[in-house]
Design an enzyme around this catalytic site. Structure first.
Site, PDB file in Angstrom:
ATOM      1  N   CYS A  58       0.872  -1.222  -0.154  1.00 54.13           N
ATOM      2  CA  CYS A  58      -0.118   0.114   0.029  1.00 54.13           C
ATOM      3  C   CYS A  58       0.905   1.339   0.156  1.00 54.13           C
ATOM      4  O   CYS A  58       0.441   2.536  -0.312  1.00 54.13           O
ATOM      5  CB  CYS A  58      -0.900  -0.093   1.163  1.00 54.13           C
ATOM      6  N   ASN A  59       2.155   1.264   0.592  1.00 55.96           N
ATOM      7  CA  ASN A  59       3.044   2.385   0.513  1.00 55.96           C
ATOM      8  C   ASN A  59       4.067   2.345  -0.467  1.00 55.96           C
ATOM      9  O   ASN A  59       4.694   3.413  -0.525  1.00 55.96           O
ATOM     10  CB  ASN A  59       3.560   2.442   1.834  1.00 55.96           C
TER      11      ASN A  59
ATOM     12  N   SER B 115      10.328   2.488   6.323  1.00 56.80           N
ATOM     13  CA  SER B 115       8.619   2.439   6.461  1.00 56.80           C
ATOM     14  C   SER B 115       8.167   3.908   7.221  1.00 56.80           C
ATOM     15  O   SER B 115       8.719   4.343   7.898  1.00 56.80           O
ATOM     16  CB  SER B 115       8.266   1.231   7.137  1.00 56.80           C
TER      17      SER B 115
ATOM     18  N   THR C  86       7.130  -4.486  11.265  1.00 52.01           N
ATOM     19  CA  THR C  86       7.610  -5.889  10.685  1.00 52.01           C
ATOM     20  C   THR C  86       6.839  -6.446   9.557  1.00 52.01           C
ATOM     21  O   THR C  86       7.306  -7.430   8.912  1.00 52.01           O
ATOM     22  CB  THR C  86       7.451  -6.730  11.779  1.00 52.01           C
TER      23      THR C  86
ATOM     24  N   GLN D  62       6.333  -9.095   3.674  1.00 49.43           N
ATOM     25  CA  GLN D  62       5.840  -8.656   2.258  1.00 49.43           C
ATOM     26  C   GLN D  62       6.850  -8.897   1.242  1.00 49.43           C
ATOM     27  O   GLN D  62       6.759  -9.321   0.132  1.00 49.43           O
ATOM     28  CB  GLN D  62       5.349  -7.080   2.513  1.00 49.43           C
TER      29      GLN D  62
ATOM     30  N   MET E  64     -10.338   5.711  14.033  1.00 50.56           N
ATOM     31  CA  MET E  64      -9.672   5.468  15.176  1.00 50.56           C
ATOM     32  C   MET E  64     -10.259   4.322  16.035  1.00 50.56           C
ATOM     33  O   MET E  64      -9.630   3.431  16.797  1.00 50.56           O
ATOM     34  CB  MET E  64      -9.536   6.645  15.841  1.00 50.56           C
TER      35      MET E  64
END
EC number: 1.2.1.70
Length: 448
Positions: free
Chosen positions: A50-51, A109, A115, A120, A193
């Site tokens: 996703c990032n 990250s 982790t 991944q 949240m």
């Protein structure tokens, strides 16, 4: 052969762009195969989360390989090559190895030291390996990176300290109760949240969680999604009589939990501890409640202090891990350099043993009456002479692996001994061609 890493990540592109350049899980195998068909690419691994979307490749030439990777990404997602250049960063050689090690160990990250990226990266490598797009170098390098990341996490505990508010809330509850598995928790609020808090509670081992929300339908949706119970906000007073942990995140105009409400239920609860964690702004829980015996009340400022302290701990751990990376790069380079030396040593040994074998054949012809025992003794001693003669040349050859002019000197070494070793670059190309044919055949067979 050169190692190139091209990365599109949270530092190079905003989330709007990153959303557009992420491979679906079911498209990754085909993506590996498509890139591998490019002649300039000898090995490749694609990481898509996703990032970040990253392509790691062993290429014959840096400039050509980089272009074909960028073109591959552009075609995959409907961009121009220049667009990909603008939203990505390129790392080559040692910088690419460092990038791989930093990413795998969580140093690159958004959440420092997390982790999930390790799993991944492992999955990305295994997929590439199973697809057939990795070879000698990546099979070694990615295992090295994964091993390094595991060791770094176990030795520094970088991921043990909470650096998100919702996770810190659960950590505070642990400080009061220790293990949370047998506890009951209430999450007030069914928004983002609230869901993050719920996930962190479930991750801590709690299974008895109740979602409370002003709009019951929203509580129901979230509860059914995660297989927990739900109730209306009006049920909160009765829930407080038996629950152990409350995390609230509604940002309501008025206090959701008041002093009078807690005083009333504290008589029923007697000496049982109740942890109230308010992550809402403005606050959901009336200040001063923790003056009541066995009531522990924390707000966002308390959580921020914990998060800040934990972040400092993570940063110190990250510095320790980063300090170990140069040694890993050196280790990788030594291994890569040995790839060129090993075939030379093998060729030298083969020539020497051929000479020994020819000598034994000559002895057999000239001395046909030798007993089997005598023949074995002669064979053993001639092999011993060969090994002693080879000892120093082999030592010198191994030392050439760290020499800046190793290729030139290895060529001279081969000329001196009149040997011809297999070129690792040519071997890699041949292996790539063979694997590419296998992938193509598999595609055709699958299509039929």
């Amino acid at each position: 052969m050169h190692f190139v890493a091209i990365s599109i990540n949270h530092r190079t592109a905003d989330v709007t762009l990153r959303e557009q350049v992420a491979f679906r899980d079911d498209a990754l195998r085909l993506a590996h195969e498509d890139l591998y068909e490019t002649k300039a690419i000898l090995e490749n691994v694609i990481l898509s989360t996703c990032n970040r979307t990253e392509v790691y490749a062993i290429v014959d030439q840096v400039h050509t390989g980089r272009y074909y990777i960028q073109r591959f990404l552009a075609r995959s997602f409907g961009f121009e090559v220049d667009d990909i250049k603008d939203m990505s960063q390129v790392k080559v050689g040692d910088d690419a190895v460092e990038h791989l090690l930093r990413v795998t160990s969580g140093l690159d990250s958004i959440v420092l030291g997390e982790t999930q990226i390790l799993g991944q990266m492992r999955d990305a490598f295994f997929l590439a390996q199973n697809t057939g797009t990795t070879g000698t170098i990546f099979n070694h390098l990615f295992k090295q990176a994964i091993t390094f990341a595991k060791k770094a996490h176990s030795e520094t505990d970088i991921a043990d300290n909470a650096v998100s508010v919702s996770y810190a809330a659960v950590e505070l509850a642990k400080k009061v109760f220790g293990k949370l598995k047998s506890k009951h928790a209430v999450v007030i609020g069914a928004g983002e949240m609230g869901e993050l808090s719920l996930l962190n509670l479930l991750g801590s081992g709690i299974s008895n969680v109740t979602i409370v929300n002003r709009t019951l339908s929203k509580a129901k949706i979230l509860a059914e999604k995660h297989n927990v119970s739900y109730d209306s906000l009006s049920a909160l007073p009765s829930l407080l009589e038996t629950t152990d942990i409350v995390i609230s995140s509604t940002s309501a105009e008025d206090y959701i939990i008041t002093n009078s409400m807690v005083k009333t239920i504290s008589e029923t609860r007697k000496l049982d501890s109740l942890v109230l964690i308010d992550i809402a702004v403005p606050r959901d829980i009336e200040p001063g409640i923790d003056a009541i015996t066995n009531i522990f009340n924390y707000d966002v400022d308390d959580l921020k202090d914990l998060v800040d302290a934990n972040l400092r701990e993570r940063q110190l751990a990250a510095e320790t891990i980063a300090g170990q990376i140069p040694e890993e790069i050196d280790s990788h380079n030594e291994w890569v350099n040995m790839l060129g030396v090993v075939p030379v040593i093998r060729a030298l040994r083969e020539k020497a043993m051929n000479i020994q074998a020819e000598t034994m054949e000559s002895i057999d012809r000239k001395l046909p009456d030798l007993s089997e025992r005598e023949r074995k003794v002669i064979s053993k001693h001639t092999k011993s002479i060969i090994n002693q003669m080879l000892k120093d040349p082999i030592k010198q050859a191994k030392e050439l692996s760290t020499d800046k002019k190793s290729n030139e000197k290895l060529e001279l070494f081969q000329n001196i001994f009149d040997i011809e070793a297999e070129d690792p670059r040519e071997k890699a190309k041949l292996e790539k061609e063979s694997r590419a044919k296998e992938i193509l055949a598999h595609r055709i067979f699958s299509f039929e």
